[in-house]
Design a protein around this motif. Structure first.
Motif, PDB file in Angstrom:
ATOM      1  N   THR A   1      -3.807  -8.045 -14.134  1.00 32.46           N
ATOM      2  CA  THR A   1      -5.062  -8.589 -13.595  1.00 32.46           C
ATOM      3  C   THR A   1      -5.189  -8.274 -12.101  1.00 32.46           C
ATOM      4  N   ARG A   2      -4.064  -7.981 -11.463  1.00 33.79           N
ATOM      5  CA  ARG A   2      -4.039  -7.759 -10.020  1.00 33.79           C
ATOM      6  C   ARG A   2      -4.441  -6.324  -9.696  1.00 33.79           C
ATOM      7  N   GLU A   3      -5.476  -6.130  -8.906  1.00 32.87           N
ATOM      8  CA  GLU A   3      -5.899  -4.797  -8.445  1.00 32.87           C
ATOM      9  C   GLU A   3      -5.639  -3.716  -9.513  1.00 32.87           C
TER      10      GLU A   3
ATOM     11  N   ILE B   1      14.979  -2.462  -9.391  1.00 29.31           N
ATOM     12  CA  ILE B   1      14.272  -3.470  -8.599  1.00 29.31           C
ATOM     13  C   ILE B   1      12.934  -2.963  -8.077  1.00 29.31           C
ATOM     14  N   ASN B   2      11.928  -3.781  -8.308  1.00 31.47           N
ATOM     15  CA  ASN B   2      10.644  -3.622  -7.633  1.00 31.47           C
ATOM     16  C   ASN B   2      10.450  -4.908  -6.841  1.00 31.47           C
ATOM     17  N   ALA B   3      10.760  -4.837  -5.565  1.00 30.04           N
ATOM     18  CA  ALA B   3      10.722  -6.055  -4.740  1.00 30.04           C
ATOM     19  C   ALA B   3       9.327  -6.330  -4.190  1.00 30.04           C
TER      20      ALA B   3
ATOM     21  N   SER C   1       9.896  -5.305  -0.327  1.00 27.27           N
ATOM     22  CA  SER C   1      10.520  -3.988  -0.131  1.00 27.27           C
ATOM     23  C   SER C   1      10.350  -3.533   1.317  1.00 27.27           C
ATOM     24  N   HIS C   2       9.201  -3.879   1.878  1.00 24.91           N
ATOM     25  CA  HIS C   2       8.835  -3.360   3.198  1.00 24.91           C
ATOM     26  C   HIS C   2       9.286  -4.264   4.341  1.00 24.91           C
ATOM     27  N   THR C   3       9.818  -5.428   3.998  1.00 22.16           N
ATOM     28  CA  THR C   3      10.122  -6.408   5.053  1.00 22.16           C
ATOM     29  C   THR C   3      11.543  -6.958   5.014  1.00 22.16           C
TER      30      THR C   3
ATOM     31  N   VAL D   1      11.874   0.854  -7.854  1.00 21.37           N
ATOM     32  CA  VAL D   1      10.650   1.316  -8.520  1.00 21.37           C
ATOM     33  C   VAL D   1       9.443   0.691  -7.837  1.00 21.37           C
ATOM     34  N   HIS D   2       8.384   1.479  -7.700  1.00 22.85           N
ATOM     35  CA  HIS D   2       7.070   0.930  -7.360  1.00 22.85           C
ATOM     36  C   HIS D   2       6.066   1.484  -8.352  1.00 22.85           C
ATOM     37  N   VAL D   3       5.194   0.637  -8.810  1.00 16.93           N
ATOM     38  CA  VAL D   3       4.165   1.060  -9.762  1.00 16.93           C
ATOM     39  C   VAL D   3       3.218   2.052  -9.091  1.00 16.93           C
ATOM     40  N   SER D   4       2.810   1.722  -7.887  1.00 16.44           N
ATOM     41  CA  SER D   4       1.852   2.574  -7.150  1.00 16.44           C
ATOM     42  C   SER D   4       2.607   3.576  -6.274  1.00 16.44           C
ATOM     43  N   ASN D   5       1.888   4.585  -5.811  1.00 19.62           N
ATOM     44  CA  ASN D   5       2.479   5.543  -4.870  1.00 19.62           C
ATOM     45  C   ASN D   5       2.368   4.958  -3.461  1.00 19.62           C
TER      46      ASN D   5
ATOM     47  N   PHE E   1       1.958   0.511   6.387  1.00 23.49           N
ATOM     48  CA  PHE E   1       3.010  -0.516   6.326  1.00 23.49           C
ATOM     49  C   PHE E   1       3.788  -0.484   5.017  1.00 23.49           C
ATOM     50  N   ARG E   2       3.302   0.274   4.036  1.00 22.84           N
ATOM     51  CA  ARG E   2       4.040   0.396   2.764  1.00 22.84           C
ATOM     52  C   ARG E   2       4.947   1.624   2.740  1.00 22.84           C
ATOM     53  N   HIS E   3       4.898   2.447   3.787  1.00 27.43           N
ATOM     54  CA  HIS E   3       5.626   3.718   3.735  1.00 27.43           C
ATOM     55  C   HIS E   3       7.133   3.552   3.914  1.00 27.43           C
TER      56      HIS E   3
HETATM   57  O1  LIG Z   1       3.588  -5.840  -4.581  1.00 28.14           O
HETATM   58  C1  LIG Z   1       3.572  -4.630  -4.411  1.00 28.14           C
HETATM   59  C2  LIG Z   1       3.733  -3.734  -5.550  1.00 28.14           C
HETATM   60  C3  LIG Z   1       4.480  -2.452  -5.240  1.00 28.14           C
HETATM   61  O2  LIG Z   1       5.861  -2.739  -5.141  1.00 28.14           O
HETATM   62  C4  LIG Z   1       4.279  -1.497  -6.429  1.00 28.14           C
HETATM   63  O3  LIG Z   1       4.877  -1.739  -7.464  1.00 28.14           O
HETATM   64  O4  LIG Z   1       3.521  -0.529  -6.325  1.00 28.14           O
HETATM   65  C5  LIG Z   1       4.010  -1.832  -3.934  1.00 28.14           C
HETATM   66  C6  LIG Z   1       4.120  -2.825  -2.788  1.00 28.14           C
HETATM   67  O5  LIG Z   1       3.662  -2.236  -1.579  1.00 28.14           O
HETATM   68  C7  LIG Z   1       3.286  -4.051  -3.076  1.00 28.14           C
HETATM   69  O6  LIG Z   1       3.454  -5.013  -2.050  1.00 28.14           O
END
Ligand SMILES: O=C1C[C@@](O)(C(=O)O)C[C@@H](O)[C@@H]1O
Length: 160
Positions: free
Chosen positions: A27-29, A84-86, A90-92, A110-114, A121-123
Motif C-alpha cells: 500500500t506504501r508508494e 536485511i532490508n533495514a 540503512s542510511h542512518t 536488499v532494497h526493493v527500490s533502486n 540521502f538514500r545513496h
Molecule cells: O524504507 C525504505 C525502503 C528501502 O529500503 C527499499 O526497500 O527500497 C529504501 C529506503 O531508502 C527506504 O527508506
C-alpha cells in the motif's frame, strides 16, 4: 551427538529482517515499491530458502533496537546467514552496521527500490558497508536473488 544435530538444524536457518515501514509494502508508494505485500516477501523467502534446504525466519520491526536484538539472536541461534532490508535505518544507523559486523554472519542487504536512482540521502547505506553483498532495484525479487547469492556464499546446494 544430539547437541551436534540441534546445532546443525539451527545452522540451516537464515534470518530475513525487514525494518521500518516495510510492513506497509503493498500500500506504501506502490509506484516505488510495487504492489506485493510483506506477506508476499516472506512467502517468497520461505520458498527460495527451502529450495536450498534452508529455513527462512522472517521478522519485521519498526524499531532500531529490536532489529539489533534480532541480529544478536541470529548469532545465538547460529543462523547461517542474514538478509536485511533495514529501510530508512540503512542510511542512518551506525548501530545496525556495528551489529552486523559484530555477529560475523554472512549478510546480504536488499532494497526493493533502486536507492541510487532516488534522493541523495538514500545513496549511502551503513548496512551495505557491513554486508558482503548488496542489491537494489529488483523489486521484491531482490529477496530471491539475495537468498540465491547467500546460498552460494555459504555452500548450500539447491535441492533438485
Ligand atoms: O524504507 C525504505 C525502503 C528501502 O529500503 C527499499 O526497500 O527500497 C529504501 C529506503 O531508502 C527506504 O527508506
Amino acid at each position: 551427538m544430539a547437541q551436534a544435530s540441534a546445532a546443525q538444524a539451527s545452522a540451516a536457518t537464515i534470518y530475513v529482517l525487514n525494518g521500518p515501514n516495510l510492513n506497509l509494502l503493498g500500500t506504501r508508494e506502490p509506484e516505488t515499491y510495487g504492489h506485493a505485500t510483506l506477506a508476499d516477501v516472506e512467502k517468497l523467502c520461505a520458498e527460495t530458502a527451502a529450495h536450498f534446504g534452508l529455513k527462512a525466519d522472517c521478522r519485521q520491526s519498526n524499531r532500531e533496537g529490536e532489529l539489533i536484538d534480532f541480529i544478536h539472536e541470529a548469532r545465538e541461534k547460529k543462523a547461517a546467514g542474514i538478509i536485511i532490508n533495514a529501510g530508512g535505518y540503512s542510511h542512518t544507523s551506525i548501530a545496525l552496521h556495528d551489529a552486523i559486523v559484530g555477529v560475523k554472519i554472512p549478510t546480504v542487504e536488499v532494497h526493493v527500490s533502486n536507492i541510487h536512482a532516488r534522493e541523495d540521502f538514500r545513496h549511502h547505506s551503513f548496512t551495505a558497508r557491513a554486508a558482503f553483498a548488496s542489491l537494489c532495484g529488483f523489486g521484491i525479487d531482490g529477496y530471491r536473488l539475495a537468498i540465491n547469492g547467500l546460498a552460494a556464499k555459504i555452500g548450500a546446494k539447491a535441492k533438485t
